[in-house]
Design an enzyme around this catalytic site. Structure first.
Site, mmCIF file in Angstrom:
data_model
loop_
_atom_site.group_PDB
_atom_site.id
_atom_site.type_symbol
_atom_site.label_atom_id
_atom_site.label_comp_id
_atom_site.label_asym_id
_atom_site.label_seq_id
_atom_site.Cartn_x
_atom_site.Cartn_y
_atom_site.Cartn_z
ATOM 1 N N GLU A 193 4.130 -11.300 -6.134
ATOM 2 C CA GLU A 193 3.002 -11.470 -7.051
ATOM 3 C C GLU A 193 3.282 -10.964 -8.459
ATOM 4 O O GLU A 193 2.557 -11.322 -9.398
ATOM 5 C CB GLU A 193 1.754 -10.771 -6.496
ATOM 6 C CG GLU A 193 1.799 -9.240 -6.500
ATOM 7 C CD GLU A 193 2.447 -8.636 -5.271
ATOM 8 O OE1 GLU A 193 2.164 -7.458 -4.974
ATOM 9 O OE2 GLU A 193 3.241 -9.333 -4.604
ATOM 10 N N CYS B 267 5.230 -6.262 1.617
ATOM 11 C CA CYS B 267 5.596 -4.840 1.630
ATOM 12 C C CYS B 267 4.946 -4.135 2.830
ATOM 13 O O CYS B 267 5.376 -4.328 3.963
ATOM 14 C CB CYS B 267 5.207 -4.204 0.292
ATOM 15 S SG CYS B 267 6.060 -2.649 -0.047
ATOM 16 N N TYR B 268 3.902 -3.335 2.622
ATOM 17 C CA TYR B 268 3.202 -2.700 3.736
ATOM 18 C C TYR B 268 2.688 -3.760 4.705
ATOM 19 O O TYR B 268 2.703 -3.564 5.930
ATOM 20 C CB TYR B 268 2.038 -1.871 3.188
ATOM 21 C CG TYR B 268 1.305 -1.032 4.221
ATOM 22 C CD1 TYR B 268 1.744 0.235 4.556
ATOM 23 C CD2 TYR B 268 0.165 -1.531 4.847
ATOM 24 C CE1 TYR B 268 1.068 1.005 5.500
ATOM 25 C CE2 TYR B 268 -0.518 -0.774 5.786
ATOM 26 C CZ TYR B 268 -0.067 0.496 6.114
ATOM 27 O OH TYR B 268 -0.736 1.249 7.051
ATOM 28 N N LYS C 267 -7.610 -9.808 -17.567
ATOM 29 C CA LYS C 267 -7.877 -10.158 -18.960
ATOM 30 C C LYS C 267 -7.650 -11.642 -19.239
ATOM 31 O O LYS C 267 -8.466 -12.287 -19.903
ATOM 32 C CB LYS C 267 -7.002 -9.309 -19.882
ATOM 33 C CG LYS C 267 -7.180 -9.585 -21.370
ATOM 34 C CD LYS C 267 -8.514 -9.075 -21.883
ATOM 35 C CE LYS C 267 -8.543 -7.567 -21.933
ATOM 36 N NZ LYS C 267 -9.763 -7.061 -22.590
ATOM 37 N N ASP D 64 -13.905 -8.910 -23.446
ATOM 38 C CA ASP D 64 -14.625 -8.757 -22.176
ATOM 39 C C ASP D 64 -16.132 -8.727 -22.380
ATOM 40 O O ASP D 64 -16.882 -9.454 -21.722
ATOM 41 C CB ASP D 64 -14.181 -7.469 -21.464
ATOM 42 C CG ASP D 64 -12.674 -7.329 -21.425
ATOM 43 O OD1 ASP D 64 -11.992 -8.368 -21.388
ATOM 44 O OD2 ASP D 64 -12.181 -6.190 -21.445
ATOM 45 N N HIS E 189 7.719 -7.799 -3.884
ATOM 46 C CA HIS E 189 6.411 -8.202 -4.409
ATOM 47 C C HIS E 189 6.520 -9.540 -5.141
ATOM 48 O O HIS E 189 6.854 -9.581 -6.330
ATOM 49 C CB HIS E 189 5.864 -7.123 -5.336
ATOM 50 C CG HIS E 189 5.439 -5.883 -4.630
ATOM 51 N ND1 HIS E 189 4.179 -5.718 -4.107
ATOM 52 C CD2 HIS E 189 6.135 -4.759 -4.322
ATOM 53 C CE1 HIS E 189 4.096 -4.534 -3.516
ATOM 54 N NE2 HIS E 189 5.270 -3.944 -3.621
ATOM 55 N N GLY F 185 0.821 -1.206 0.000
ATOM 56 C CA GLY F 185 0.000 0.000 0.000
ATOM 57 C C GLY F 185 0.854 1.255 0.000
ATOM 58 O O GLY F 185 2.057 1.197 0.273
#
Length: 514
Positions: free
Chosen positions: A172, A83-84, A370, A228, A170, A56
């Site tokens: 991810e 992280c945060y 996506k 989409d 991170h 964050g």
């Protein structure tokens, strides 16, 4: 639909919060995002198997910074702080965090300093992606440092007696080389999850939710011709049958021949009820003289809603409007109301919507990326022709013409973009690229054509590779293909005498220019 296991992701405003949830789901484990101010009681009501605390933009030591309910530790579930989230774990257990001065941003190496279940099977040194301005000042004796960055900053910790872990980087994002292995360790070796969640589960749950929400009323589905909205239209049709109608609005900002392709390929290929309404004059009138990109998006978003309301004004049974909003649209427009995310740009279908609407909004794809939408589309049986199409923004060419929108600029951009797509498909490059498009720049340059001086427009070409649209790398196009594109555009599009290629990744840039 009751899930037997849920990985709860607590959102502290990171641009990557949904990416964390998505990475979990990639491994067939259901994940759900919770607001930063959720309580332990909120989480206990769910079948939470483990928790991940996101990054964050705040500093944990500042007044009013988002915190963690201390009762969460009583849930006795594994926790991974990113992280945060790491800094919250440290501060919540008696440690402290300070400003790092310049901080660490971008690539660095994680150097393991001790063994841990989180870093099991990882090499002693591995590349990770950092993005932080604060760092751990000191930590309680309950923690072990299991890794540091190349700069000596504490980068990974583990609790001595509980299944709590934290990383300053991170895992991810794709830039962290062994991020996938770390998440696999957390999900299966630490949290003991079972890989049993699939796109078929999402479809089943979504169909039930649509039917429950709409009841015996009718809905219209905003169709753009992209992946989409095609997936959305199919879901709505499966859920509601003839009580769902796809509305395709020609806003005057479409690519060359877009209307014809939508009304032939999609209507015939998907078997959907599709209505075409030409509102191009209304949109272009709203955009006359407008140059600010945020204002463009908001005007377009408002006009879309007003057009849908006008179309359905005499249809008493229509109460719902379904949109193909995806999570990248939501997070760039300021988050999802779960965490204090920063606004990057308002998307016409999120931050650009008017405050008051006569139609109730349904966004079944709002929490997907996506590639997840494409997987759902494959599960639904959609053709590869539809699923492999490059993304096209809802505001259309309005955000690919920098500056004022005019009929002449639209003509130039349509012709240039069409040639670009032709070349990419003819050379086989189209399938290697996640998204490609041309941009009209509001500048003129001097050129020489036929021994005469020209002073005409510039077209920029953009092509990126990506998995989810949250991060992207510019595509290393061959000189040969770029040469064909440049030569054809300059020779065939009246009013263009220069072509340039964009080599900016995301971050620091966004994929679209506006």
């Amino acid at each position: 639909m009751k899930h037997e296991q849920i990985i709860g992701v607590i959102d502290y405003g990171s641009q990557y919060t949904q990416l964390i949830a998505r990475r979990v789901r990639e491994h067939r484990v259901y994940s759900e995002i919770f607001p930063y101010n959720c309580t332990a009681a909120d989480l206990k009501r769910k079948n939470i198997k483990a928790l991940i605390l996101s990054g964050g933009p705040s500093s944990v030591y500042k007044e009013n910074a988002p915190q963690l309910d201390s009762a969460v530790f009583e849930l006795q579930v594994p926790i991974l702080g990113i992280c945060y989230g790491l800094q919250l774990l440290i501060q919540s257990t008696g440690g402290s965090v300070k400003s790092a001065g310049r901080g660490e941003y971008g690539f660095t190496n994680l150097v393991k300093s001790s063994e841990s279940p989180l870093l099991e099977s990882l090499p002693g040194k591995t590349q990770v992606w950092m993005s932080h301005g604060d760092e751990i000042r000191h930590y309680s004796q309950d923690w072990n440092v299991i890794g540091r960055s190349s700069n000596g900053v504490i980068a990974a910790v583990s609790h001595k007696s509980r299944p709590y872990f934290g990383v300053q980087f991170h895992p991810e994002v794709s830039h962290t080389v062994d991020g996938k292995a770390m998440l696999l360790n957390f999900l299966f070796k630490i949290s003991h999850c079972k890989p049993n969640w699939t796109p078929a589960d999402f479809i089943q749950e979504t169909l039930e939710d649509i039917r429950r929400t709409v009841g015996d009323k009718q809905a219209i589905c905003g169709l753009s011709g992209g992946v989409d909205s095609s997936v959305l239209g199919t879901l709505m049709h499966k859920a509601l049958g003839t009580r769902s109608t796809c509305i395709f609005i020609d806003n005057g900002l479409l690519r060359k021949n877009e209307s014809r392709q939508v009304m032939t390929t999609l209507r015939e290929g998907l078997g959907l009820q599709i209505e075409l309404h030409d509102h191009s004059k209304k949109f272009l009138a709203q955009l006359q003289g407008i140059t600010d990109p945020e204002q463009k998006r908001k005007l377009i978003g408002t006009q879309f809603i007003r057009s849908f309301e006008e179309i359905t004004s005499s249809r008493d049974e229509v109460e719902f409007l379904a949109q193909g909003t995806l999570y990248p649209d939501v997070i760039e427009s300021g988050g999802v109301g779960r965490g204090p995310a920063a606004v990057i740009k308002s998307h016409h279908n999120v931050g650009g919507l008017p405050d008051e609407m006569n139609l109730r909004l349904i966004e079944p794809l709002r929490d997907l990326f996506k590639d997840e939408v494409r997987n759902v589309g494959r599960e639904l049986g959609l053709s590869e022709f539809i699923l492999d199409r490059h993304p096209f923004p809802g505001p259309g060419l309005a955000v690919r013409i920098l500056g004022e929108i005019t009929a002449e600029r639209l003509r130039v951009l349509r012709e240039a973009d069409d040639i670009y797509m032709q070349v990419l498909k003819e050379t086989g490059e189209y399938k290697n690229i996640w998204q490609a498009f041309a941009v009209y720049l509001p500048v003129k340059t001097v050129g020489v054509m036929g021994d005469e001086r020209t002073y005409e427009s510039v077209i920029a070409l953009r092509a990126v590779t990506s998995l989810d649209g949250m991060t992207a790398d510019w595509y290393n196009m061959s000189n040969e293909v770029l040469n064909i594109c440049s030569r054809r555009i300059i020779n065939e599009v009246k009013g263009v005498n220069r072509v340039v290629y964009d080599i900016t990744s995301k971050p620091p840039g966004t994929i679209e220019w506006e």
